[in-house]
Design a protein around this motif. Sequence first.
Motif, PDB file in Angstrom:
ATOM      1  N   GLY A 117      -1.721   2.374  -7.804  1.00  0.00           N
ATOM      2  CA  GLY A 117      -0.594   1.737  -7.121  1.00  0.00           C
ATOM      3  C   GLY A 117      -0.744   0.224  -7.060  1.00  0.00           C
ATOM      4  N   ASP A 173       5.185  -7.277  -9.850  1.00  0.00           N
ATOM      5  CA  ASP A 173       5.229  -8.621  -9.283  1.00  0.00           C
ATOM      6  C   ASP A 173       5.098  -9.660 -10.398  1.00  0.00           C
ATOM      7  OD1 ASP A 173       4.837 -11.021  -7.853  1.00  0.00           O
ATOM      8  OD2 ASP A 173       3.637 -10.050  -6.308  1.00  0.00           O
ATOM      9  N   GLY A 231       1.906  -2.126  -8.880  1.00  0.00           N
ATOM     10  CA  GLY A 231       2.633  -3.053  -8.025  1.00  0.00           C
ATOM     11  C   GLY A 231       2.451  -4.497  -8.463  1.00  0.00           C
TER      12      GLY A 231
END
Length: 199
Positions: free
Chosen positions: A167, A175, A171
């Motif tokens: 994760g 970004d 993530g």
Amino acid sequence: MTKSSPERDGRTTRFEARRPELLTQATEHLLEHGVAAFSLRPVAKALGVTHATLLRHFTSKEQLLVEVAELARAELQEKLQADPDLQAASGAEEVVRATWRILRTPREVRRIAVLLELANAHPADETQRRSIASELIADWIAEMQEVLIADGYSKEQSVSIGTLLVGLAHGLQIDLAITGDTERIDAAFESGVPRILSR
């Protein structure tokens, strides 16, 4: 009848041989231009073939997207499995850092963004595309579990920690795809990994 068979067989062979090439080119087009711009006629033009040719090979835009998503996933897995630094890594932290060095490259950031975009794109039938993205995440978590268990974590810990590590990487990739702020994102990675792996 006999005379035409070799010619027909030759055409069939050439036709079948063209398919992988078109799929690879369509995948590159998608990685460069994204899902929103993916339409059969413009893609066919970019690949130097007719709209009808793409349809003969892939039957529909949805089928082409499914196969493109699967190829993009498979290529990423192959790249990870072939990377010498990753194969030489010892222990969970080294594996995670070696993996991140690959995932943070512009191509891989774009690849994961496109795979997630494909998974959430509007159907016709999105089930297969969602399944491909889910399999990618499940594969990574399973691989991290093996590394974590070898490092002495329990099976239960390996599930939650492996999920957190995957994760974190996904993530931060998203970004990075949106902001391009490499310094901030690398710092977040460096801060996050030891905290997740702390016992």
